[in-house]
Design an enzyme around this catalytic site. Structure first.
Site, PDB file in Angstrom:
ATOM      1  N   ASP A 108     -12.418 -11.630  12.511  1.00  0.00           N
ATOM      2  CA  ASP A 108     -11.079 -11.176  12.880  1.00  0.00           C
ATOM      3  C   ASP A 108     -11.028  -9.647  12.992  1.00  0.00           C
ATOM      4  OD1 ASP A 108      -8.214 -10.749  12.980  1.00  0.00           O
ATOM      5  OD2 ASP A 108      -8.006 -12.778  12.157  1.00  0.00           O
ATOM      6  N   THR A 145      -3.565 -12.276  16.262  1.00  0.00           N
ATOM      7  CA  THR A 145      -4.534 -13.263  15.765  1.00  0.00           C
ATOM      8  C   THR A 145      -4.289 -14.691  16.261  1.00  0.00           C
ATOM      9  OG1 THR A 145      -4.918 -11.931  13.823  1.00  0.00           O
ATOM     10  CG2 THR A 145      -5.457 -14.262  13.629  1.00  0.00           C
ATOM     11  N   ASN A 166       2.493 -14.434  16.364  1.00  0.00           N
ATOM     12  CA  ASN A 166       2.159 -14.976  15.039  1.00  0.00           C
ATOM     13  C   ASN A 166       3.398 -15.598  14.397  1.00  0.00           C
ATOM     14  OD1 ASN A 166      -0.482 -14.157  15.163  1.00  0.00           O
ATOM     15  ND2 ASN A 166      -0.244 -12.389  13.806  1.00  0.00           N
ATOM     16  N   GLU A 212      -5.906 -27.017  11.578  1.00  0.00           N
ATOM     17  CA  GLU A 212      -5.338 -27.962  10.596  1.00  0.00           C
ATOM     18  C   GLU A 212      -4.316 -28.907  11.227  1.00  0.00           C
ATOM     19  OE1 GLU A 212      -4.972 -24.528  10.253  1.00  0.00           O
ATOM     20  OE2 GLU A 212      -5.099 -23.972   8.139  1.00  0.00           O
ATOM     21  N   TYR A 228      -6.448 -23.953   5.477  1.00  0.00           N
ATOM     22  CA  TYR A 228      -6.768 -22.542   5.364  1.00  0.00           C
ATOM     23  C   TYR A 228      -6.576 -22.014   3.945  1.00  0.00           C
ATOM     24  CZ  TYR A 228      -6.800 -17.572   5.951  1.00  0.00           C
ATOM     25  OH  TYR A 228      -7.114 -16.249   5.814  1.00  0.00           O
ATOM     26  N   ASP A 264     -10.564  -7.283  10.038  1.00  0.00           N
ATOM     27  CA  ASP A 264      -9.130  -7.091  10.340  1.00  0.00           C
ATOM     28  C   ASP A 264      -8.361  -6.629   9.103  1.00  0.00           C
ATOM     29  OD1 ASP A 264      -6.706  -7.768  12.193  1.00  0.00           O
ATOM     30  OD2 ASP A 264      -6.248  -8.750  10.304  1.00  0.00           O
ATOM     31  N   HIS A 268      -6.187  -3.039   8.976  1.00  0.00           N
ATOM     32  CA  HIS A 268      -4.745  -2.798   8.829  1.00  0.00           C
ATOM     33  C   HIS A 268      -4.473  -1.759   7.750  1.00  0.00           C
ATOM     34  CE1 HIS A 268      -3.045  -5.739  11.503  1.00  0.00           C
ATOM     35  NE2 HIS A 268      -3.899  -6.643  11.066  1.00  0.00           N
ATOM     36  N   HIS A 312      -9.458  -9.650  18.661  1.00  0.00           N
ATOM     37  CA  HIS A 312      -8.830  -8.432  19.208  1.00  0.00           C
ATOM     38  C   HIS A 312      -9.465  -7.254  18.501  1.00  0.00           C
ATOM     39  CE1 HIS A 312      -6.933  -8.344  15.330  1.00  0.00           C
ATOM     40  NE2 HIS A 312      -6.499  -9.587  15.520  1.00  0.00           N
ATOM     41  N   HIS A 425      -2.810  -3.936  15.806  1.00  0.00           N
ATOM     42  CA  HIS A 425      -3.204  -4.532  17.090  1.00  0.00           C
ATOM     43  C   HIS A 425      -2.018  -5.342  17.560  1.00  0.00           C
ATOM     44  CE1 HIS A 425      -3.765  -8.351  14.942  1.00  0.00           C
ATOM     45  NE2 HIS A 425      -4.227  -7.587  13.949  1.00  0.00           N
TER      46      HIS A 425
HETATM   47  P1  AMP Z   1      -2.851 -10.652  11.774  1.00  0.00           P
HETATM   48  O1  AMP Z   1      -1.588 -10.528  11.009  1.00  0.00           O
HETATM   49  O2  AMP Z   1      -2.589 -10.886  13.242  1.00  0.00           O
HETATM   50  O3  AMP Z   1      -3.746  -9.524  11.524  1.00  0.00           O
HETATM   51  O4  AMP Z   1      -3.556 -11.973  11.224  1.00  0.00           O
HETATM   52  C1  AMP Z   1      -4.681 -11.996  10.395  1.00  0.00           C
HETATM   53  C2  AMP Z   1      -4.443 -12.890   9.239  1.00  0.00           C
HETATM   54  O5  AMP Z   1      -4.181 -14.214   9.662  1.00  0.00           O
HETATM   55  C3  AMP Z   1      -5.628 -13.071   8.338  1.00  0.00           C
HETATM   56  O6  AMP Z   1      -5.793 -12.005   7.460  1.00  0.00           O
HETATM   57  C4  AMP Z   1      -5.289 -14.344   7.600  1.00  0.00           C
HETATM   58  O7  AMP Z   1      -4.561 -14.048   6.454  1.00  0.00           O
HETATM   59  C5  AMP Z   1      -4.372 -15.073   8.570  1.00  0.00           C
HETATM   60  N1  AMP Z   1      -4.997 -16.323   9.020  1.00  0.00           N
HETATM   61  C6  AMP Z   1      -6.146 -16.465   9.685  1.00  0.00           C
HETATM   62  N2  AMP Z   1      -6.418 -17.764   9.934  1.00  0.00           N
HETATM   63  C7  AMP Z   1      -5.407 -18.462   9.412  1.00  0.00           C
HETATM   64  C8  AMP Z   1      -5.094 -19.845   9.345  1.00  0.00           C
HETATM   65  N3  AMP Z   1      -5.902 -20.778   9.897  1.00  0.00           N
HETATM   66  N4  AMP Z   1      -3.953 -20.208   8.727  1.00  0.00           N
HETATM   67  C9  AMP Z   1      -3.116 -19.284   8.200  1.00  0.00           C
HETATM   68  N5  AMP Z   1      -3.364 -17.956   8.229  1.00  0.00           N
HETATM   69  C10 AMP Z   1      -4.491 -17.541   8.823  1.00  0.00           C
HETATM   70 ZN    ZN Z   2      -6.725 -11.039  14.176  1.00  0.00          ZN
HETATM   71 ZN    ZN Z   3      -4.635  -8.144  12.070  1.00  0.00          ZN
END
Ligand code: AMP
Ligand code: ZN
Ligand code: ZN
Length: 489
Positions: A108, A145, A166, A212, A228, A264, A268, A312, A425
């Site tokens: 990620d 994500t 998201n 899932e 997850y 990732d 952040h 990303h 991002h």
């Molecule tokens: P973002 O907020 O776009 O940076 O998303 C990254 C976060 O998404 C990761 O740090 C995880 O905590 C979360 N994440 C990734 N895969 C899953 C999943 N399958 N189910 C729930 N949360 C997830």
């Molecule tokens: Zn991501």
């Molecule tokens: Zn992120």
């Protein structure tokens, strides 16, 4: 998929991504050497002929020696030097597995270029002996994500697979989608695990957004699917995937996913240019090394296809680069509850009775006035007027007003004393900082091949081509896998 959604898909087929063509032969050099060797000069004297023959002999001996050296060098198993001269033209046959197997790995937020931050011998090994998007993989918009992971496994732009952010609201019921929503109604399209099971084959997911969700033929079986849980150590994830290769051959899943939250997570907190990122990248590289060693131990490394991607990139953000919606009050008041997401994707759904075009016009007037801090770094659009390359219109889940922010800027509702620098991002996918990596390694990927950047919606067709199964309709092109995979023998 219903015929309606099919016709939408056909109507919005992604433009085929241009494939790098081979350089044409260098004609000026060819003409030059023809002239030099031509016999248009005076006739050769005998002594000149002897000297010429001796020189020719010496050259032949030198070339033979160089050839032998090159053969020994490139045929050595430890050599990982990519060589375009040695790019194969046919897929390598499987030696141990009965069916092609693809492991799709996501790291990620692995921004393109992170691989140069530190020594990454294992990722480097996949690159040297596989195919790499030379200037990175292009994410879909918004570069978040969930939208991106689900585009990778469905080949669909977010407007078509339904995960447009998201977090977003259903415009009809007001219900909120979050990263923990597993009801199938949110998740449109056909992800790879479902396609694989539809063909009577087995799939396994060690985390992936959407995996899932029990939908169609996919019921997230206990044996091959996990709910997850971000605290599972990365080593355990790798070892579980390796364990699948110890199953009887008819039980081995032909498609597996493997997901890592890093880098990732660190990106952040500290932004992309911090030693913490370097450490996170080194750790991901160690996980790739662990996977490679485990596959080698089982004698299947050369048979297995590894596709390593990110979802990303990441860009540094700082408190000086903020735009506050409350600063627009002299032109228009934007209450917080109109805003579905602030940053980096600004998404606004005004209540019924308020004209979205009116809101857009007034916001842009304020932003362009020169009186709003950083105003020129945000532009708002009716979604229908966004650049078509973003493919961000064909879903009623997408709110009517979308703001595009300049790289590294953030939108907030109101001024606060909060001082923060970090990373983000979600921006326009045209920004280079949003690019991530693509590496393909395995029997269908030429060694040392470099390909131009492409959008991640192409990956679905790539995987179905490698697995030799028929995929569902999607926004990728059939010509893409044909242009980068080795032809079957
Ligand atoms: P973002 O907020 O776009 O940076 O998303 C990254 C976060 O998404 C990761 O740090 C995880 O905590 C979360 N994440 C990734 N895969 C899953 C999943 N399958 N189910 C729930 N949360 C997830
Ligand atoms: Zn991501
Ligand atoms: Zn992120």
């Amino acid at each position: 998929m219903g015929s309606d959604s099919l016709s939408i898909l056909n109507a919005t087929k992604a433009t085929p991504i241009p494939v790098q063509e081979e350089d044409p032969p260098n004609q000026s050099t060819a003409l030059l050497s023809f002239n030099t060797d031509s016999s248009s000069g005076p006739p050769q004297k005998p002594t000149t002929t002897i000297v010429f023959i001796s020189l020719l002999l010496i050259t032949c001996i030198a070339l033979a020696a160089a050839g032998a050296f090159a053969f020994l060098f490139f045929s050595s198993p430890s050599s990982q030097t990519p060589s375009t001269a040695h790019i194969e033209s046919t897929a390598r046959p499987l030696s141990k597995l009965r069916h092609p197997v693809v492991i799709l790995i996501s790291s990620d937020g692995f921004r393109f270029g992170y691989q140069f931050k530190t020594a990454t011998p294992n990722i480097g090994r996949l690159i040297a002996n596989g195919t790499e998007a030379e200037h990175g993989l292009i994410p879909v918009f918004p570069t978040l994500t969930f939208p991106n992971h689900y585009s990778i496994v469905t080949g669909l732009y977010p407007a078509y697979h339904g995960i447009i952010n998201n977090r977003f609201a259903d415009p009809h019921t007001g219900e909120i989608f979050t990263m923990a929503s597993h009801e199938p109604k949110w998740w449109l399209g056909e992800p790879l695990w479902e396609t694989v099971v539809n063909h009577g084959l087995k799939a396994a997911t060690y985390f992936w957004p959407g995996s899932e969700v029990k939908k169609g033929s996919w019921n997230c079986p206990l044996k091959f699917c996990r709910n997850y849980n971000g605290s599972v150590p990365f080593e355990e994830r790798v070892d579980t995937v390796l364990g699948y290769f110890d199953l009887p051959s008819s039980e081995i899943p032909v498609f597996m996913t493997l997901y890592f939250e890093d880098p990732d997570h660190q990106g952040h907190q500290v932004g992309p240019d911090d030693p913490e990122i370097t450490d996170a990248v080194a750790r991901i590289d160690r996980m790739i090394g662990r996977l490679i060693q485990g596959l080698e131990k089982r004698g299947v490394f050369d048979d297995v296809t590894i596709i390593m991607v990110g979802d990303h990139g990441m860009v540094g953000t700082c408190d000086k680069k903020l735009i506050f919606l409350d600063d627009l009050a002299p032109w228009i008041e934007i209450p917080g509850d109109w805003v579905q997401s602030h940053t980096p994707l600004l998404a606004i759904r005004p209540p019924p009775g308020v004209s979205p075009s009116d809101v857009v016009a007034k916001m842009n007037e304020g932003l362009k006035s020169g009186k709003v801090d950083n105003g020129k770094n945000l532009r708002v659009f009716l979604k229908e007027e966004l650049p078509s390359r973003l493919h961000y219109v064909a879903s009623d889940r997408i709110p009517p007003i979308i703001g595009l922010v300049e790289e590294g800027f953030k939108v907030e509702q109101k001024r606060s004393k909060r001082q923060e620098c970090g990373g983000a991002h979600g921006y326009d996918n045209a920004f280079f900082s949003m690019r991530t990596i693509f590496i393909g390694h395995g029997p269908e990927f030429a060694r040392g091949q470099k390909i131009p950047s492409f959008e991640n919606v192409q990956i679905y067709n790539l995987v179905t081509s490698i697995l030799k199964i028929q995929g569902a309709p999607n926004n990728g092109t059939q010509s893409f896998p044909q242009s980068i995979l080795l032809s079957s023998p």
